[in-house]
Motif scaffolding. Structure first.
Motif, PDB file in Angstrom:
ATOM      1  N   ARG A  85       0.840  -1.186   0.000  1.00  0.00           N
ATOM      2  CA  ARG A  85       0.000   0.000   0.000  1.00  0.00           C
ATOM      3  C   ARG A  85       0.882   1.246   0.000  1.00  0.00           C
ATOM      4  O   ARG A  85       1.851   1.340   0.738  1.00  0.00           O
ATOM      5  N   TYR A  86       0.543   2.187  -0.873  1.00  0.00           N
ATOM      6  CA  TYR A  86       1.220   3.489  -0.866  1.00  0.00           C
ATOM      7  C   TYR A  86       0.202   4.532  -0.460  1.00  0.00           C
ATOM      8  O   TYR A  86      -0.663   4.875  -1.259  1.00  0.00           O
ATOM      9  N   GLY A  87       0.277   5.021   0.734  1.00  0.00           N
ATOM     10  CA  GLY A  87      -0.712   6.012   1.147  1.00  0.00           C
ATOM     11  C   GLY A  87      -2.102   5.480   0.884  1.00  0.00           C
ATOM     12  O   GLY A  87      -2.504   4.435   1.409  1.00  0.00           O
ATOM     13  N   GLY A  88      -2.837   6.128   0.033  1.00  0.00           N
ATOM     14  CA  GLY A  88      -4.204   5.705  -0.241  1.00  0.00           C
ATOM     15  C   GLY A  88      -4.317   4.683  -1.359  1.00  0.00           C
ATOM     16  O   GLY A  88      -5.408   4.232  -1.667  1.00  0.00           O
ATOM     17  N   VAL A  89      -3.198   4.340  -1.980  1.00  0.00           N
ATOM     18  CA  VAL A  89      -3.269   3.451  -3.142  1.00  0.00           C
ATOM     19  C   VAL A  89      -2.855   2.037  -2.762  1.00  0.00           C
ATOM     20  O   VAL A  89      -1.776   1.826  -2.219  1.00  0.00           O
ATOM     21  N   GLN A  90      -3.738   1.087  -3.024  1.00  0.00           N
ATOM     22  CA  GLN A  90      -3.368  -0.309  -2.800  1.00  0.00           C
ATOM     23  C   GLN A  90      -2.719  -0.808  -4.096  1.00  0.00           C
ATOM     24  O   GLN A  90      -3.399  -1.232  -5.026  1.00  0.00           O
ATOM     25  N   TYR A 133      15.173  -2.219 -14.114  1.00  0.00           N
ATOM     26  CA  TYR A 133      14.003  -1.481 -13.667  1.00  0.00           C
ATOM     27  C   TYR A 133      13.418  -0.629 -14.777  1.00  0.00           C
ATOM     28  O   TYR A 133      14.110  -0.244 -15.713  1.00  0.00           O
ATOM     29  N   GLN A 134      12.137  -0.338 -14.583  1.00  0.00           N
ATOM     30  CA  GLN A 134      11.490   0.551 -15.535  1.00  0.00           C
ATOM     31  C   GLN A 134      12.149   1.931 -15.483  1.00  0.00           C
ATOM     32  O   GLN A 134      12.404   2.547 -16.506  1.00  0.00           O
ATOM     33  N   GLN A 135      12.389   2.415 -14.265  1.00  0.00           N
ATOM     34  CA  GLN A 135      13.186   3.628 -14.115  1.00  0.00           C
ATOM     35  C   GLN A 135      14.632   3.169 -14.025  1.00  0.00           C
ATOM     36  O   GLN A 135      14.984   2.435 -13.112  1.00  0.00           O
ATOM     37  N   SER A 194       2.865  11.778  -9.055  1.00  0.00           N
ATOM     38  CA  SER A 194       3.696  10.578  -9.005  1.00  0.00           C
ATOM     39  C   SER A 194       2.918   9.376  -8.479  1.00  0.00           C
ATOM     40  O   SER A 194       3.349   8.243  -8.658  1.00  0.00           O
ATOM     41  N   THR A 195       1.783   9.608  -7.835  1.00  0.00           N
ATOM     42  CA  THR A 195       1.032   8.470  -7.309  1.00  0.00           C
ATOM     43  C   THR A 195       0.205   7.805  -8.404  1.00  0.00           C
ATOM     44  O   THR A 195      -0.406   6.769  -8.158  1.00  0.00           O
ATOM     45  N   LEU A 196       0.184   8.369  -9.598  1.00  0.00           N
ATOM     46  CA  LEU A 196      -0.579   7.752 -10.679  1.00  0.00           C
ATOM     47  C   LEU A 196       0.263   6.695 -11.391  1.00  0.00           C
ATOM     48  O   LEU A 196       1.484   6.716 -11.342  1.00  0.00           O
ATOM     49  N   SER A 197      -0.412   5.818 -12.068  1.00  0.00           N
ATOM     50  CA  SER A 197       0.318   4.834 -12.863  1.00  0.00           C
ATOM     51  C   SER A 197       0.843   5.526 -14.115  1.00  0.00           C
ATOM     52  O   SER A 197       0.423   6.624 -14.469  1.00  0.00           O
ATOM     53  N   GLY A 198       1.764   4.850 -14.768  1.00  0.00           N
ATOM     54  CA  GLY A 198       2.433   5.449 -15.917  1.00  0.00           C
ATOM     55  C   GLY A 198       1.457   5.965 -16.961  1.00  0.00           C
ATOM     56  O   GLY A 198       1.594   7.093 -17.462  1.00  0.00           O
ATOM     57  N   GLY A 199       0.472   5.168 -17.296  1.00  0.00           N
ATOM     58  CA  GLY A 199      -0.454   5.564 -18.341  1.00  0.00           C
ATOM     59  C   GLY A 199      -1.249   6.795 -17.940  1.00  0.00           C
ATOM     60  O   GLY A 199      -1.469   7.712 -18.752  1.00  0.00           O
TER      61      GLY A 199
HETATM   62  N1  LIG Z   1       6.244   5.141  -4.921  1.00  0.00           N
HETATM   63  C1  LIG Z   1       4.908   5.126  -5.073  1.00  0.00           C
HETATM   64  N2  LIG Z   1       4.154   5.960  -4.345  1.00  0.00           N
HETATM   65  C2  LIG Z   1       2.825   5.961  -4.462  1.00  0.00           C
HETATM   66  N3  LIG Z   1       2.145   5.169  -5.291  1.00  0.00           N
HETATM   67  C3  LIG Z   1       2.825   4.299  -6.054  1.00  0.00           C
HETATM   68  C4  LIG Z   1       4.243   4.252  -5.989  1.00  0.00           C
HETATM   69  N4  LIG Z   1       4.679   3.324  -6.861  1.00  0.00           N
HETATM   70  C5  LIG Z   1       3.561   2.817  -7.438  1.00  0.00           C
HETATM   71  N5  LIG Z   1       2.450   3.405  -6.961  1.00  0.00           N
HETATM   72  C6  LIG Z   1       1.072   3.107  -7.341  1.00  0.00           C
HETATM   73  O1  LIG Z   1       0.917   1.712  -7.301  1.00  0.00           O
HETATM   74  C7  LIG Z   1       0.156   1.264  -8.387  1.00  0.00           C
HETATM   75  C8  LIG Z   1       0.916   0.224  -9.149  1.00  0.00           C
HETATM   76  O2  LIG Z   1       2.046   0.840  -9.778  1.00  0.00           O
HETATM   77  P1  LIG Z   1       3.045   0.049 -10.696  1.00  0.00           P
HETATM   78  O3  LIG Z   1       4.130   0.980 -11.042  1.00  0.00           O
HETATM   79  O4  LIG Z   1       3.417  -1.221 -10.035  1.00  0.00           O
HETATM   80  O5  LIG Z   1       2.152  -0.258 -11.963  1.00  0.00           O
HETATM   81  P2  LIG Z   1       2.594  -0.949 -13.314  1.00  0.00           P
HETATM   82  O6  LIG Z   1       1.726  -2.120 -13.444  1.00  0.00           O
HETATM   83  O7  LIG Z   1       4.043  -1.168 -13.355  1.00  0.00           O
HETATM   84  O8  LIG Z   1       2.145   0.171 -14.337  1.00  0.00           O
HETATM   85  P3  LIG Z   1       2.856   0.616 -15.712  1.00  0.00           P
HETATM   86  O9  LIG Z   1       2.434  -0.332 -16.744  1.00  0.00           O
HETATM   87  O10 LIG Z   1       2.270   1.958 -15.954  1.00  0.00           O
HETATM   88  O11 LIG Z   1       4.312   0.625 -15.493  1.00  0.00           O
HETATM   89  C9  LIG Z   1      -0.185   2.468  -9.208  1.00  0.00           C
HETATM   90  O12 LIG Z   1      -1.482   2.883  -8.891  1.00  0.00           O
HETATM   91  C10 LIG Z   1       0.784   3.502  -8.766  1.00  0.00           C
HETATM   92  O13 LIG Z   1       0.186   4.764  -8.832  1.00  0.00           O
END
Ligand SMILES: Nc1ncnc2c1ncn2[C@@H]1O[C@H](COP(=O)(O)OP(=O)(O)OP(=O)(O)O)[C@@H](O)[C@H]1O
Ligand SMILES: Nc1ncnc2c1ncn2[C@@H]1O[C@H](COP(=O)(O)OP(=O)(O)OP(=O)(O)O)[C@@H](O)[C@H]1O
Ligand SMILES: [Mg+2]
Ligand SMILES: [Mg+2]
Lengths: 327, 518, 334, 320
Positions: free
Chosen positions: B14-19, B86-88, B412-417
């Motif tokens: 869990r990141y803050g409000g995001v599971q 890593y992706q980054q 930054s809390t959003l997913s890449g897309g």
């Molecule tokens: N450091 C972080 N702080 C807050 N939220 C995060 C963090 N890293 C990831 N998240 C959140 O966790 C969720 C999953 O992220 P993740 O990067 O694992 O997705 P992904 O499947 O790799 O997506 P993408 O295909 O866009 O790379 C997303 O909703 C993202 O916003």
């Protein structure tokens, strides 16, 4: 989050964590209570007003410091103390104890301060000198200007109107200075949260490349930040002049690093892009209360310094912490 | 059946409000290339990172060779034989390629003094396999920051390989690679598979997945929804698994129609005819580029990646030093050399490197969306009205169907897309006349991709000039009215709409004569 | 001579080698007192110059640390001066460079702050005596059992320690209670803030003992609290403070200002010329390596009008001054 | 590919800029000061340089790691007063005093490393806070100036061997120590952490430990600076080193090291420190009027900072 946002972040109840402003505020209260315990009288109304009054100078200087730090890229203005001193010296000489001269005196002081800020800004943007050393070098230059301007002998005196504006009691026995600070603080918060300049500043601090590629005029924003920093410092110098009524050559020098500490204690990240003035204002109060408390403790200068450092560390670890590498 | 090499179960984070992860799992055996798929934000990278030790999960178990593994940091993962790309990227730009490859595991002599020769040998050996992917000599002594994105990605892979992993995690490792580099990488991965290594492979390019992987595990909303044998699965089924049972959402018509209309201010009305004419544009990396685009047109930029496409877009937006040439917008010279001026002249750029060039990670979504256009809504171009800003941002969130919690959350809390949509959205609020898109769907999942396509088409329909660079030939084929194929900074060929096809794009990129086939 | 030929000038050649070159090393410029010190020296030097006794005054004056001051002094040595007058940033840390100077035949005189080096002649007022005068006055004002607070300069600074050591003795001897000792950094604004804090937490205070730069700030703090009539302040002989004092006198306010003369540099110059001329100090005028010059005068109730009349035209930061005349200086020699 | 060229050129240029500044400073200084090359002038000049050079090397390491240490000057003070209390004029106890100074540097560096790396406080303010602790302790150890350094030490420090000042040899030795350290894994990790801490962490670099090391090394160089100051001054003073801090940062930047971390080296800082010290000399021997000296000094330093940044300026011109 103290980030100036339009609607408050949603938080689950479980994950609630006090923001830096609340935390710093709590620390200030705790320090006052501790002060009252070790030296009764510390929490008296008059003394609290006095502490706030002293905090106001740091608070006003730290407005500019906040702006510069928010601009990121290692942004910091070490010259604020010296600029405040210079501004007070100019102001004092021009007004020379006469109310009629207040306007030109303040105008000239702020103009000179702003020009120093402009040079800082140009050095940081066009010459790409790191802010830390640019403004450090500027201390030497301003000190040189002070010596050249005064020949080593500061002259003049605060105009009575300035003194009564700063020291005079308005309502509830509160000095005018506090209302000025409140006004300037609101101005700062508005500037940061509700103007294009403020949002551009946060953008530049958060990601300079992206800001530029979003059409933000990065250099202009940065230069303006340094101009504002020096101008607020200049203003603080004038207020300090009203407080002390006469000037001397290192009047406000000691505010250099405390202004940075106030910003950080208030939850603004030195890396830029995150933070705001409300925290800084509370940070200034915290630092001032701490100084007051240490003054009243009779523990000897050496240990007092040690305690000061330790308490600062504790304060910083309450908030100004950096993000972890591992999440 | 033998014990699986890797077994992750019930992983939560869990990141803050995001599971981010909500009971995800993954089971794979040695000698397998296992795809990890899912839409943006489904938790793929997070799951990868829990395996690689840079994220500590809140709950869940990881078994390697049947034994429970405690992974508290990258060093633990390394000890267990896990290496990750890593992706980054984790390349340090100021260190040389050699230093990067051996970073953290430098060969040392006594007392911790570096053994430079051994380091070079090891780096050379790791990069040798990718020799074909580098044009000239292996850049062992060059600072990694001086390499192109593809080369840097390869260094990253080589670094992971140099750690001799039993489990290799590749998180969108092909996103910055061009076709040949991808092929080289695939050969290496197949070799690893033959050597018994487990490769966990994440990519949004399904053709790559089918070409390389044996099985696929699909994540959705942080949960594992299934694992499939790819040989027995087709693309549609995979997509269905990824986006769920809900019918494949077609973009809402209003998205296309009104995407370019700003909330406040006059409606765009009838598309005004705009023409962008570029004459003899020459920069450090461009040679004498000339072309003309009209409103309503999507001009594609093709060719191998790194042949000047991004530089062209950057130069048109004023982000590069222009040596010679000019650009005319409706006959008026476009100010080259200042992004601020370009943006005020009505040009918008969606840059290729979202994190570095496109967004303000720590700032709220609100500000990210407002920034490019807020001066239009501000009183005296200075004082913001929060209601207006909120309305503008909300309209964009709805229009682009950006999945957010609150406008106040850091982007930054959003997913890449979703981050990508924010980056596009900020420009749509500015009603641009020229839209420059640099790989706008990089790292974007299938559904979001379709939405972004609709946005692009809508922009063109509204009369904007659109120039699109893409590393995905399918995307170019689908969207472009014309394609300029660039080679070494110059226009090598112009393909008209009839001539655009994926195979033609490939051959043209490689500068094969038309008709000659691969 | 042990001079390796490196330095020009007349160092090491003994007396009577006019005209002399004099160097001044001042390591702090953030105060008007220092400016006055430099300007006073320049004026006195000009007189000697007219007489052809000296030819050049080389001034090194900048904000710097001990290292910087060592560099200053080495620069003066390299410049080939015959004597160095130094206002030292440290009591001890310049010892080694002083030895370098005297090793090259240069006479060194420390002013304002005595140093430990045997190679240097200290020409200073007695800081302990200076503190004692105002402390005794204050002790008398508040009386036995009176409560005072102290606003000192910088803890650990030698002048501060010396002054406070003497004052503390006075207070102990007179049965005065010292409630607390705070640091005001020799800075008016800090002094004002510190005093404000002390007033709040020590309501029972009867008097404040403070040192030069801070008295004005202390006064303003006490004035702001409306307690000038209850609290006695040991003041300073500086125009800014004396102006406040003069205004408050009508309400019965009393204070004291002991002169700490910037003109010490002038006294040292006279001594230096005598030494360069080959004169030897008279027995009894040297205590170890220190020549103690008398404190010029003290401003108090009885003398206020006299001194204020002379000084009121100066700017607020002006310190009342005094220095030995040439004749007075000559009396220290045989 | 131009990027590479820019980069290589940039690296060489940043070294060149500092060397050029040093050359100019030396030429100007020797033109203004006739006896610049005489034995006493040389020896005394180098003797003044060593403390700043040493602390600048320490600051460089901290800066390379992505930090900044505003307590280095206070550490110099603390190490020097502890050493002087121990040595108290006796040559026999000098080795012990040296060890104690190094121990102080190590302990202070470790505390800084702790608060920065483990508590993750922001370096500028955290070390500002610890500087209070160290300077307060220095006053506790040595409440008023005093103590003396063995005569042998102060004499040797001013001596020269075969015409080469001992102080110059010390500077060379400091550069040599840096040269050796650069070949050590810890320094490589310092560069990696300063360049990109996330990437370094993901690459198995022990980031926190590396940061601690950087501050510890900074502290050790501060201790060396303290020993040089003692040899230069001959006695103890509880305020002696405090003002070296900011100068050390200036020296680092003039030496071409990026304050953002990860790029640069102590070689430049050594030259940068010498340039800074020479500027003061030049202004003195140029007979700039006293009231204007500080102004000219500040302006020249800003000029030097700007010149040091020119290579980076050229490197950065192409966007992206
Ligand atoms: N450091 C972080 N702080 C807050 N939220 C995060 C963090 N890293 C990831 N998240 C959140 O966790 C969720 C999953 O992220 P993740 O990067 O694992 O997705 P992904 O499947 O790799 O997506 P993408 O295909 O866009 O790379 C997303 O909703 C993202 O916003
Ligand atoms: N992104 C921005 N951030 C902050 N201020 C901006 C921004 N864009 C424009 N401004 C401000 O607006 C002022 C006017 O800009 P300019 O005249 O270039 O806009 P314009 O092209 O006339 O606008 P429009 O496209 O609405 O006609 C500039 O001085 C600038 O301060
Ligand atoms: Mg991902
Ligand atoms: Mg416009």
């Amino acid at each position: 989050m103290s980030t100036p946002v339009l609607d408050p972040p949603r938080r689950g109840l479980g994950s609630w964590r006090p923001g830096p402003v609340a935390l710093a505020g709590a620390v200030a209260v705790a320090l006052v209570i501790a002060g009252e315990i070790v030296s009764p009288g510390f929490a008296g109304y008059g003394q609290l007003v006095n502490l706030m009054r002293v905090a106001a100078f740091l608070g006003v200087i730290a407005i500019g410091q906040t702006i510069v730090i928010l601009a990121g890229g290692g942004g910091v203005d070490l010259s604020v103390g010296k600029v405040a001193t210079f501004s007070a010296i100019i102001g004092s000489r021009v007004m020379d104890g006469d109310d009629a001269n207040i306007v030109p005196a303040v105008a000239l002081s702020l103009l000179v301060a702003a020009s120093i800020g402009l040079v800082n800004g140009l050095g940081v943007t066009l010459l790409r000198i790191p802010p830390f050393v640019m403004t450090l070098g500027m201390i030497g230059v301003v000190q040189g200007l002070i010596l050249a301007y005064t020949g080593g002998q500061a002259e003049g005196r605060a105009a009575p109107a300035l003194t009564s504006l700063v020291n005079g009691r308005v309502i509830f026995d509160l000095p005018g200075l506090l209302f000025l600070w409140l006004l300037l603080g609101l101005l700062a918060v508005w500037l940061l949260r509700r103007t294009t300049f403020g949002w551009n500043l946060f953008a530049v601090g958060a990601n300079r490349t992206a800001a530029s590629l979003t059409g933000v005029r990065v250099n202009r924003t940065l230069i303006l930040a340094y101009v504002l920093s020096a101008t607020f410092a200049g203003l603080a110098g004038i207020l300090l002049l009203g407080y002390t009524e006469s000037v001397f050559l290192d009047l406000a020098d000691q505010y250099m690093l405390p202004s940075v500490a106030a910003v950080v204690i208030g939850g603004t990240l030195l890396a830029g892009g995150i933070g705001g003035y409300a925290g800084t204002a509370v940070g200034a109060i915290v630092l001032t209360v701490l100084q007051g408390l240490l003054t009243t403790l009779d523990i000897g200068g050496a240990w007092r310094t040690v305690v000061n450092g330790v308490v600062l560390l504790v304060l910083l670890s309450l908030y100004g912490r950096q993000r972890r590498l591992r999440s | 059946m033998t014990t699986p090499l890797l077994e992750m179960t019930g992983v939560r984070k869990r990141y803050g409000g995001v599971q981010a992860l909500d009971g995800a799992g993954l089971t794979a055996v040695r000698g397998e290339v296992h795809a990890l798929l899912g839409p943006n934000g489904s938790g793929k990278s997070t799951l990868d990172k829990t395996l690689a030790g840079t994220v500590v999960p809140d709950a869940g178990t990881i078994r390697i060779d049947g034994a429970e593994a405690r992974i508290g940091g990258p060093r633990d993962a390394h000890a267990l034989g896990v290496a990750a790309v890593y992706q980054q990227l984790s390349v340090v730009g100021d260190l040389t390629v050699t230093q990067n490859v051996v970073l953290g595991l430098e060969p040392v002599r006594r007392l911790g003094f570096l053994d430079q020769r051994a380091a070079r040998d090891r780096a050379g050996a790791a990069l040798e396999r990718f020799a074909a992917a580098f044009s000239g000599r292996l850049p062992l002594d060059r600072p990694a920051g001086a390499l192109g994105p593809g080369e840097r990605q390869i260094v990253e892979v080589a670094k992971a390989l140099a750690r001799g992993p039993r489990i290799l995690v590749l998180d969108e490792a092909t996103a910055s690679l061009h076709k040949e580099q991808v092929e080289v990488l695939f050969d290496v991965v197949r070799q690893l598979r033959a050597d018994g290594v487990l490769v966990v492979f994440t990519s949004h390019r399904l053709d790559e997945v089918f070409a390389l992987c044996d099985r696929a595990t699909v994540l959705r909303n942080g949960r594992t929804v299934g694992t499939v044998e790819l040989a027995a699965t087709d693309e549609d089924e995979l997509v269905r698994l990824m986006v769920g049972d809900a019918p494949h959402q077609a973009p809402r018509p209003d998205v296309a129609a009104t995407a370019a209309v700003a909330t406040s201010g006059p409606a765009a009305g009838a598309p005004s005819a705009t023409t962008l004419e570029v004459r003899g544009l020459t920069t450090d990396r461009l040679r004498d580029v000339s072309f003309t685009v009209r409103s309503g047109e999507v001009l594609g930029l093709g060719g191998l990646q790194g042949q000047g496409q991004s530089d062209l877009l950057l130069a048109l937006f004023g982000g590069a030093h222009v040596g010679a040439g000019e650009a005319l917008l409706d006959g008026q010279p476009l100010p080259l050399g200042s992004p601020a001026k370009a943006s005020r002249a009505g040009v918008a750029l969606v840059p290729g490197d979202r994190g570095r060039q496109g967004m303000f990670a720590v700032r709220p979504i609100q500000e990210n969306l407002s920034l490019a256009s807020m001066h239009r809504r501000a009183t005296a171009r200075f004082a913001l009205r929060s209601a207006a800003e909120r309305r503008a941002a909300t309209s964009m969130v709805e229009r682009l169907r950006i999945k957010i919690g609150s406008l106040a959350d850091p982007v930054s809390t959003l997913s890449g897309g979703n981050q990508q949509k924010v980056v596009i959205g900020k420009w749509l609020l500015d009603r641009p006349r020229v839209v420059l898109l640099d790989d706008p769907t990089k790292g974007v999942d299938v559904a979001a991709k379709e939405e972004i396509y609709a946005i692009i088409r809508g922009l063109a329909a509204d009369g904007a000039v659109v120039i699109l660079n893409s590393s995905d030939n399918r995307e170019l084929t689908e969207l472009s009215d014309r394609v300029l194929v660039l080679f070494e900074g110059a226009v090598a060929e112009e393909l008209s709409s009839e001539a655009i096809s994926e195979s033609r794009l490939v051959s043209s990129a490689l500068r094969l004569a038309p008709g000659e086939s691969l | 001579s042990d001079d390796d030929g490196g330095n020009g000038g007349g160092g090491g050649e003994g007396g009577g080698d006019q005209p002399y070159t004099i160097g001044l090393s001042n390591g702090f410029v953030g105060s008007e007192w220092r400016t006055q010190m430099v300007e006073g020296l320049e004026a006195a030097f000009a007189e000697y110059e007219e007489e052809g006794v000296v030819d050049e005054l080389v001034v090194e004056s900048a904000d710097t640390d001990v290292n910087g001051q060592i560099q200053q002094i080495r620069n003066l040595i390299n410049r080939g001066v015959d004597a160095i007058i130094v206002n030292p940033n440290s009591e001890t840390a310049l010892d080694a460079v002083f030895r370098e100077a005297t090793g090259q035949g240069i006479e060194v005189f420390a002013i304002d702050q005595a140093v430990t080096s045997e190679d240097v002649t200290n020409v200073v007022i007695d800081q302990a005596e200076w503190a004692r005068i105002s402390a005794e006055w204050l002790a008398e004002q508040v009386g036995e059992g009176g409560n005072v607070v102290v606003v000192n300069g910088i803890a650990g600074h030698p002048a501060n320690e010396m002054r406070w050591g003497a004052a503390e003795e006075v207070f102990n001897g007179a049965g005065v209670n010292v409630l607390t000792v705070a640091d005001g950094n020799w800075d008016q604004a800090t002094g004002q803030q510190v005093m404000t804090n002390l007033l709040a937490t020590y309501p029972e205070v009867d008097g404040v003992w403070t040192q030069d730069g801070m008295a004005e700030g202390v006064f303003r703090a006490v004035d702001a609290a409306g307690r000038l009539d209850q609290i006695t302040i040991s003041g300073e002989a500086r125009v800014g403070f004396m102006r406040l004092w003069g205004e408050a006198r009508t309400n019965g306010f009393q204070s004291i200002g002991v002169v700490n003369p910037p003109g010490g540099a002038v006294s040292a110059l006279h001594m230096a010329i005598n030494v360069l001329e080959g004169e030897a100090f008279a027995s009894g005028s040297l205590d170890g390596n220190t020549v103690t010059i008398p404190i010029p005068y003290t401003v108090d109730e009885t003398t206020f009008d006299q001194y204020w009349g002379e000084a009121s035209a100066e700017s607020d930061a002006y310190s009342l001054d005094g220095s030995l005349t040439r004749d007075e200086a000559a009396e220290f020699f045989e | 590919m131009t990027g590479v060229l820019d980069r290589v050129r940039g690296v060489q240029l940043s070294g060149l800029a500092t060397v050029a500044m040093l050359a100019v400073a030396v030429v100007v200084n020797s033109a203004l000061q006739p006896n610049f090359w005489d034995s006493y002038a040389l020896t005394s000049n180098f003797a003044t340089f060593v403390p700043l050079v040493a602390i600048a090397v320490g600051q460089t390491i901290v800066v390379l790691s992505g930090g900044l240490d505003l307590s280095l000057g206070a550490q110099v003070t603390l190490a020097s007063v502890v050493a002087v209390q121990i040595v108290d004029g006796s040559m026999d106890r000098y080795p012990l005093a040296v060890a104690a100074a190094l121990g102080v540097g190590l302990a202070c560096g470790a505390l800084n490393g702790l608060v920065v790396a483990l508590l993750r406080l922001q370096p500028i303010v955290a070390t500002f806070a610890t500087s209070f602790v160290y300077s307060g302790l220095a006053l506790v150890v040595l409440p008023t100036p005093g103590g003396s350094v063995p005569f042998e030490v102060t004499t040797a420090y001013r001596d020269s061997v075969l015409g080469v000042p001992v102080a110059l040899l010390l500077i060379v030795a400091l550069a040599l120590v840096w040269w050796v350290l650069r070949r050590h894994r810890v320094l490589r990790h310092v560069y990696a952490v300063g360049g990109d801490a996330d990437a370094a962490y993901a690459s198995l670099v022990p980031v926190a430990r590396t940061r601690v090391w950087a501050y510890v090394l900074g502290g050790l160089f501060a201790a060396l600076s303290a020993l040089a100051i003692l040899a230069n001054t001959g006695s103890g003073d509880p305020f002696v080193g405090n003002e070296l801090t900011l100068a050390s940062v200036a020296a680092v930047v003039i030496g071409g090291t990026a304050l953002t971390g990860g790029r640069g080296g102590a070689g430049g800082s050594v030259l940068g420190a010498i340039v800074l010290a020479l500027v003061t000399n030049i202004i003195f021997f140029a007979d700039v009027p006293t009231d204007y000296r500080q102004l000219v000094n500040g302006a020249v330093i800003i000029l030097a900072l700007a010149l040091a940044g020119i290579p980076a300026l050229q490197k950065r011109r192409p966007a992206a």
